[in-house]
Design an enzyme around this catalytic site. Structure first.
Site, PDB file in Angstrom:
ATOM      1  N   ARG A  93       8.885-124.069  72.920  1.00 40.88           N
ATOM      2  CA  ARG A  93       9.081-122.620  72.918  1.00 40.88           C
ATOM      3  C   ARG A  93       8.092-122.007  71.934  1.00 40.88           C
ATOM      4  O   ARG A  93       7.848-122.564  70.861  1.00 40.88           O
ATOM      5  CB  ARG A  93      10.518-122.253  72.506  1.00 40.88           C
ATOM      6  CG  ARG A  93      11.566-122.477  73.590  1.00 40.88           C
ATOM      7  CD  ARG A  93      11.405-121.532  74.780  1.00 40.88           C
ATOM      8  NE  ARG A  93      12.407-121.749  75.807  1.00 40.88           N
ATOM      9  CZ  ARG A  93      12.261-122.522  76.869  1.00 40.88           C
ATOM     10  NH1 ARG A  93      11.127-123.175  77.068  1.00 40.88           N
ATOM     11  NH2 ARG A  93      13.231-122.652  77.758  1.00 40.88           N
ATOM     12  N   GLU A 139       5.381-114.361  74.994  1.00 43.01           N
ATOM     13  CA  GLU A 139       4.977-114.641  76.376  1.00 43.01           C
ATOM     14  C   GLU A 139       5.675-113.770  77.416  1.00 43.01           C
ATOM     15  O   GLU A 139       5.157-113.573  78.509  1.00 43.01           O
ATOM     16  CB  GLU A 139       5.190-116.130  76.713  1.00 43.01           C
ATOM     17  CG  GLU A 139       6.644-116.546  76.808  1.00 43.01           C
ATOM     18  CD  GLU A 139       6.786-118.002  77.228  1.00 43.01           C
ATOM     19  OE1 GLU A 139       6.125-118.865  76.634  1.00 43.01           O
ATOM     20  OE2 GLU A 139       7.596-118.276  78.139  1.00 43.01           O
ATOM     21  N   HIS A 190       3.301-121.412  80.687  1.00 42.25           N
ATOM     22  CA  HIS A 190       4.653-121.949  80.891  1.00 42.25           C
ATOM     23  C   HIS A 190       4.760-122.663  82.245  1.00 42.25           C
ATOM     24  O   HIS A 190       5.640-122.358  83.058  1.00 42.25           O
ATOM     25  CB  HIS A 190       5.700-120.838  80.770  1.00 42.25           C
ATOM     26  CG  HIS A 190       7.010-121.339  80.232  1.00 42.25           C
ATOM     27  ND1 HIS A 190       7.672-120.744  79.199  1.00 42.25           N
ATOM     28  CD2 HIS A 190       7.758-122.421  80.578  1.00 42.25           C
ATOM     29  CE1 HIS A 190       8.791-121.411  78.947  1.00 42.25           C
ATOM     30  NE2 HIS A 190       8.864-122.444  79.774  1.00 42.25           N
TER      31      HIS A 190
HETATM   32  P1  NAI Z   1      17.012-132.020  74.325  1.00 43.48           P
HETATM   33  O1  NAI Z   1      18.190-131.188  73.940  1.00 43.48           O
HETATM   34  O2  NAI Z   1      17.213-133.231  75.177  1.00 43.48           O
HETATM   35  O3  NAI Z   1      16.239-132.506  73.000  1.00 43.48           O
HETATM   36  C1  NAI Z   1      15.978-131.691  71.905  1.00 43.48           C
HETATM   37  C2  NAI Z   1      15.865-132.595  70.684  1.00 43.48           C
HETATM   38  O4  NAI Z   1      15.474-131.768  69.569  1.00 43.48           O
HETATM   39  C3  NAI Z   1      17.176-133.292  70.307  1.00 43.48           C
HETATM   40  O5  NAI Z   1      16.958-134.675  70.085  1.00 43.48           O
HETATM   41  C4  NAI Z   1      17.600-132.579  69.026  1.00 43.48           C
HETATM   42  O6  NAI Z   1      18.320-133.420  68.121  1.00 43.48           O
HETATM   43  C5  NAI Z   1      16.257-132.177  68.456  1.00 43.48           C
HETATM   44  N1  NAI Z   1      16.351-131.093  67.474  1.00 43.48           N
HETATM   45  C6  NAI Z   1      17.211-130.038  67.484  1.00 43.48           C
HETATM   46  N2  NAI Z   1      17.000-129.285  66.381  1.00 43.48           N
HETATM   47  C7  NAI Z   1      16.006-129.879  65.691  1.00 43.48           C
HETATM   48  C8  NAI Z   1      15.370-129.574  64.463  1.00 43.48           C
HETATM   49  N3  NAI Z   1      15.736-128.521  63.729  1.00 43.48           N
HETATM   50  N4  NAI Z   1      14.398-130.408  64.043  1.00 43.48           N
HETATM   51  C9  NAI Z   1      14.036-131.493  64.774  1.00 43.48           C
HETATM   52  N5  NAI Z   1      14.619-131.839  65.930  1.00 43.48           N
HETATM   53  C10 NAI Z   1      15.591-131.031  66.382  1.00 43.48           C
HETATM   54  O7  NAI Z   1      15.983-131.017  74.993  1.00 43.48           O
HETATM   55  P2  NAI Z   1      14.799-131.358  76.004  1.00 43.48           P
HETATM   56  O8  NAI Z   1      15.303-131.359  77.390  1.00 43.48           O
HETATM   57  O9  NAI Z   1      14.050-132.526  75.497  1.00 43.48           O
HETATM   58  O10 NAI Z   1      13.888-130.030  75.860  1.00 43.48           O
HETATM   59  C11 NAI Z   1      13.258-129.693  74.632  1.00 43.48           C
HETATM   60  C12 NAI Z   1      12.754-128.270  74.729  1.00 43.48           C
HETATM   61  O11 NAI Z   1      11.690-128.207  75.679  1.00 43.48           O
HETATM   62  C13 NAI Z   1      13.786-127.256  75.257  1.00 43.48           C
HETATM   63  O12 NAI Z   1      14.578-126.754  74.184  1.00 43.48           O
HETATM   64  C14 NAI Z   1      12.936-126.186  75.868  1.00 43.48           C
HETATM   65  O13 NAI Z   1      12.738-125.150  74.904  1.00 43.48           O
HETATM   66  C15 NAI Z   1      11.602-126.867  76.137  1.00 43.48           C
HETATM   67  N6  NAI Z   1      11.273-126.886  77.580  1.00 43.48           N
HETATM   68  C16 NAI Z   1      10.060-126.370  77.973  1.00 43.48           C
HETATM   69  C17 NAI Z   1       9.692-126.370  79.307  1.00 43.48           C
HETATM   70  C18 NAI Z   1       8.363-125.859  79.783  1.00 43.48           C
HETATM   71  O14 NAI Z   1       8.170-125.672  80.998  1.00 43.48           O
HETATM   72  N7  NAI Z   1       7.401-125.617  78.901  1.00 43.48           N
HETATM   73  C19 NAI Z   1      10.623-126.884  80.331  1.00 43.48           C
HETATM   74  C20 NAI Z   1      11.833-127.475  79.804  1.00 43.48           C
HETATM   75  C21 NAI Z   1      12.142-127.435  78.472  1.00 43.48           C
END
Ligand code: NAI
Length: 332
Positions: A234, A263, A295
């Site tokens: 993000r 964005e 994105h």
């Molecule tokens: P997820 O929930 O499986 O993993 C997120 C990880 O970040 C977890 O392991 C969590 O413990 C960790 N985390 C949370 N707060 C943290 C902090 N303060 N410091 C360090 N680590 C922390 O999420 P997933 O599916 O891996 O997605 C991650 C992000 O990717 C989403 O939140 C979304 O914003 C972004 N995304 C972007 C897309 C794109 O098209 N560019 C598409 C899908 C997701």
């Protein structure tokens, strides 16, 4: 059930219409994003379906509730654009698609790295102009480089697995270290150590109040000189003004971003005939070592199929009063 889609593009219509053959809902698609001005269109719909840049703040949610909306289906994973406290107070259920294709996003992060490390974007343009010179196209190997992964959830893990195939050393920072990753050789370290040691840093944690501007001026002061920074998570994770300074002073070698703080005013639209008013993105795009995609990390056939299927299944479960595995709830 009637479902109104905001910010709907041709591909949303195509993939949702196909998936809906199994559900038989009445789908209406409008291209306008959800806002105070457009929420009145939801009159008569119990369910709406929105995307990443549709802002569901308290005022918009209140307006939706007044129009009779009871459920919001996010056709994305992130939910930082929704005021969950307000939704809970108004009795609006919020559903999302927590995982559709982590590999789609992880592979895009790798595409950004390889483009920047081997300058293929420049080579492509050069060769089209019959310029076959290699001057200034020198790249760097990924083999044996240190990759810092911030957030080892579903996408971060998929990314780690790919980078291991390149023969990289992997450092990770996460609030909850993952044992499976540790057993694969991923080393969990503090955020500061990750900044200091990584040749490439890839962001895969969610945007929360804690992670807003995680990469700020202080972090850029700690980052290894010449590191490459990749953000497919993000935009708000990076302080744009600070990264511009880091690029100007060659603190970082290159920046690859699929997401940008502001964005919602730019992405998912053709603005090629428009004067861009956002001076920060204009400055970013002027650097030769910055690669911006709009994105599109999620944007594969496989992911679109999954998103449509899961979003409609979420709404079906809600309609039937079944357990909601993909409900997003206010933590407060
Ligand atoms: P997820 O929930 O499986 O993993 C997120 C990880 O970040 C977890 O392991 C969590 O413990 C960790 N985390 C949370 N707060 C943290 C902090 N303060 N410091 C360090 N680590 C922390 O999420 P997933 O599916 O891996 O997605 C991650 C992000 O990717 C989403 O939140 C979304 O914003 C972004 N995304 C972007 C897309 C794109 O098209 N560019 C598409 C899908 C997701």
């Amino acid at each position: 059930m009637r479902i109104l889609f905001f910010s709907a593009k041709s591909y949303d219509q195509e993939y949702f219409t196909l998936a809906n053959e199994a559900f038989g809902y009445e789908l209406s698609f409008i291209e306008a994003p959800l806002s105070q001005q457009t929420l009145s269109l939801s009159q008569g719909y119990e369910a709406i379906c929105v995307f990443v840049n549709d802002k569901l703040d308290a005022a918009v949610l209140e307006g939706l509730a007044q129009k009779g909306v009871k459920v919001v289906a996010l056709r994305c994973a992130g939910f930082n654009n929704v005021d969950l406290t307000a939704a809970a107070k108004l009795g609006i259920t919020v559903l999302r698609v927590p995982a559709y294709s982590p590999e789609a996003v992880a592979e895009h992060a790798v595409a950004l790295i390889l483009t920047l490390s081997r300058k293929t974007h420049k080579a492509y343009n050069r060769v089209r102009e019959s310029n076959f010179s290699l001057e200034r196209l020198t790249g760097f190997n990924l083999y044996q480089k240190t990759i810092g992964v911030v957030g080892t959830g579903k996408i971060g893990q998929a990314f780690c697995r790919i980078m291991q195939g390149f023969g990289c050393r992997l450092l990770a920072y996460d609030l909850y270290p993952n044992e499976e990753m540790q057993s694969l050789g991923v080393e969990y370290v503090s955020f500061t150590r990750l900044l200091e040691q990584s040749d490439v840093i890839s962001l895969h944690c969610p945007l929360t109040p804690d992670t807003h501007h995680l990469l700020d001026a202080q972090a850029f002061g700690q980052i290894k000189k010449g590191a490459t920074l990749i953000n497919t998570s993000r935009g708000g994770l990076i302080d744009t003004a600070a990264v511009i300074q880091a690029l100007k002073h060659a603190q970082i070698r290159a920046l690859g971003i699929d997401v940008y703080e502001q964005e919602e005013h730019l992405f998912f639209r053709d603005l090629s005939e428009t004067i861009i008013q956002d001076d920060l993105i204009a400055r970013l795009m002027s650097f030769p070592n910055v690669l911006v995609t709009a994105h599109q990390a999620f944007f594969t056939q496989e992911a679109l199929t999954e998103i449509a299927q899961i979003s409609l299944s979420n709404l079906s479960a809600w309609q039937q009063g079944a357990p909601l595995a993909n409900e997003v709830k206010d933590k407060a």
